[in-house]
Design an enzyme around this catalytic site. Structure first.
Site, PDB file in Angstrom:
ATOM      1  N   GLN A 119      12.333  93.971  77.615  1.00 16.10           N
ATOM      2  CA  GLN A 119      11.923  95.207  76.935  1.00 16.10           C
ATOM      3  C   GLN A 119      11.928  96.393  77.915  1.00 16.10           C
ATOM      4  OE1 GLN A 119       7.818  95.415  75.736  1.00 16.10           O
ATOM      5  NE2 GLN A 119       8.196  96.943  74.156  1.00 16.10           N
ATOM      6  N   ASN A 140      18.690  84.039  88.796  1.00 15.93           N
ATOM      7  CA  ASN A 140      17.401  83.424  88.517  1.00 15.93           C
ATOM      8  C   ASN A 140      16.538  83.682  89.751  1.00 15.93           C
ATOM      9  OD1 ASN A 140      15.220  81.727  88.265  1.00 15.93           O
ATOM     10  ND2 ASN A 140      16.414  79.919  87.692  1.00 15.93           N
ATOM     11  N   ILE A 196      18.945  86.193  83.783  1.00 15.19           N
ATOM     12  CA  ILE A 196      19.462  84.831  83.581  1.00 15.19           C
ATOM     13  C   ILE A 196      20.287  84.762  82.303  1.00 15.19           C
ATOM     14  CG2 ILE A 196      17.746  83.521  84.890  1.00 15.19           C
ATOM     15  CD1 ILE A 196      16.238  83.064  82.269  1.00 15.19           C
ATOM     16  N   TYR A 206      -1.141  84.430  82.828  1.00 17.53           N
ATOM     17  CA  TYR A 206      -0.431  85.683  83.097  1.00 17.53           C
ATOM     18  C   TYR A 206      -1.308  86.623  83.931  1.00 17.53           C
ATOM     19  CZ  TYR A 206       1.851  90.164  81.877  1.00 17.53           C
ATOM     20  OH  TYR A 206       2.457  91.383  81.897  1.00 17.53           O
TER      21      TYR A 206
HETATM   22  N1  SER Z   1       2.077  93.585  77.037  1.00 20.77           N
HETATM   23  C1  SER Z   1       1.572  92.573  77.903  1.00 20.77           C
HETATM   24  C2  SER Z   1       1.136  91.379  77.139  1.00 20.77           C
HETATM   25  O1  SER Z   1       0.667  91.566  76.036  1.00 20.77           O
HETATM   26  C3  SER Z   1       0.426  93.097  78.717  1.00 20.77           C
HETATM   27  O2  SER Z   1       0.872  93.401  79.975  1.00 20.77           O
HETATM   28  O3  SER Z   1       1.228  90.298  77.622  1.00 20.77           O
END
Ligand code: SER
Length: 314
Positions: A13, A53, A36, A143
Site C-alpha cells: 500500500q 526477499n 517478492i 506486530y
Molecule cells: N495500519 C497498521 C495496522 O493496522 C497500523 O500500523 O496494522
C-alpha cells in the site's frame, strides 16, 4: 550527490505510492522497486524492478553490490492482523528483515535508511488520547512488539555506528491506489469501496472505536520531508509520532453520507481485530515531528473523504 534509492517491499500500500513519488523527484532509473512479487503497476510506473526477499542475505548482497544505494526504504513487513495469524513469521520478517538491511547499509555505506514503525508500538497501558512520544509502551501484538524492538535497533545503529536511520510511527493509512495489507485499520479503506459498490458496509470495528488515521498523500509527503530534513534536526532516532486525523467508523460513515446519503453502516461484531484496536491510541501527539521537521498534515476528514470517493469512482 546523485541518489540511488532502493525501495524494499515496493508493491504494498505504501510502496506503490512512494516509488511513484520518489521517481518524480529523483528520476525513474534512480529508484529501484524491489519486492517478492511481480508489480502489477509496471506499465504505469516504468522503472527498474528486482525480485528481493529481505530475509535472503545473498540476494540483498547482490542488490546492494549492484546499485550501491544512497538511500534505502524498507517497507516489507507483516501487519497487525496478519501477524497474529502467523506470529513467528511476522517476528522473523519484521525483525530479521530490518537487521539484514541495517547491516548491509553499514557495509555499503548507505547514506540514509528509512524504516516505518506504527501506532502499534503502544499498548493498553499507554495513554489513549494525544498519546505522547515518550510514555508506557506495552504492545500486545507481535506486530507491535516487532516494531517497538525495531525502533530500539534503529536508535542503536544510529548511536553505536552512526547510521542515519529515520522512522515514522504511521497511523492507519487511507488510500485508493493499492489495497492495504492486513492491518487493523483496513476497515477505513474497505468502507469506501463498499460504499460505492453496494451502498453499505459491515465494519469489523465497533461504532465508537476511534483510531489515528492519515491520508496517503500526507503520509508520503511527510516521509519524504523527514528523509530530506537536515540530519542535525532529527532528534529522534527511534521513530517519530505522526498524526493526521482521528475518527470512529460512525464518524467516517457520517462523512461518507454527505456524498452518498443512503449509505448504511452495520457492525459484524466478534472480530479479533477489535481487541487490537482497543489496545491502541485514539489520537497521537506529534509535537516532535512538528518541531523538528515542520510536519503539517493537509488532509482533514472532509478533504480525505471527498478525494477518496472522487478517485475510486474513476
Ligand atoms: N495500519 C497498521 C495496522 O493496522 C497500523 O500500523 O496494522
Amino acid at each position: 550527490m546523485k541518489e540511488k534509492i532502493l525501495v524494499l517491499g515496493s508493491n504494498g500500500q505504501i510502496g506503490t505510492e512512494l516509488v511513484s513519488a520518489l521517481r518524480l523527484d529523483y528520476g525513474s532509473d534512480n529508484v529501484i522497486a524491489c519486492d517478492i512479487r511481480r508489480p502489477d503497476y509496471e506499465i504505469k510506473n516504468a522503472g527498474p524492478f528486482e525480485f528481493v526477499n529481505v530475509l535472503d542475505k545473498d540476494i540483498l548482497k547482490v542488490i546492494f553490490e549492484k546499485y550501491k544505494p544512497t538511500q534505502v526504504y524498507l517497507l516489507a513487513a507483516l501487519l497487525s492482523a496478519t501477524g497474529e495469524q502467523n506470529p513467528k513469521l511476522a517476528w522473523d520478517l519484521n525483525m530479521n528483515g530490518l537487521l539484514n538491511v541495517l547491516d548491509f547499509a553499514l557495509v555499503y555505506k548507505t547514506a540514509k535508511v528509512y524504516w516505518p514503525s506504527s501506532i502499534a508500538v503502544f499498548g493498553p497501558n499507554s495513554p489513549k488520547n494525544n498519546t505522547p512520544q515518550y510514555c508506557t509502551m506495552d504492545p500486545n501484538t507481535v506486530y507491535g512488539i516487532s516494531k517497538l524492538a525495531g525502533e530500539r535497533w534503529c536508535e542503536y545503529y544510529h548511536q553505536k555506528y552512526g547510521l542515519d536511520v529515520r522512522s515514522i510511527r504511521y497511523p492507519g493509512l487511507i488510500s485508493w491506489k493499492a489495497a492495504p495489507g492486513g492491518g487493523t485499520t483496513d476497515y477505513a479503506v474497505h468502507i469506501f469501496h463498499e460504499a460505492l459498490k453496494k451502498g453499505n458496509y459491515a465494519s469489523f470495528l465497533s461504532a465508537t472505536t476511534a483510531l489515528p488515521m492519515m491520508y496517503m498523500d500526507d503520509a508520503i509527503r511527510g516521509t519524504i520531508e523527514l528523509m530530506n530534513a537536515p540530519a542535525d534536526q532529527i532528534t529522534i532516532r527511534s521513530s517519530y509520532n505522526f498524526a493526521g486525523v482521528s475518527f470512529t467508523p460512525e464518524v467516517l460513515a457520517a462523512e461518507i453520507r454527505k456524498h452518498i446519503p443512503d449509505f448504511k453502516l452495520s457492525y459484524t461484531g466478534n472480530d479479533h481485530r477489535q481487541q487490537i484496536a482497543d489496545s491502541w491510541p485514539s489520537s497521537i501527539d506529534d509535537g516532535f515531528a512538528k518541531k523538528d521537521w515542520a510536519w503539517k498534515p493537509e488532509f482533514d476528514l472532509a478533504k480525505m473523504t471527498a478525494d477518496m470517493l472522487i478517485n475510486l469512482k474513476k
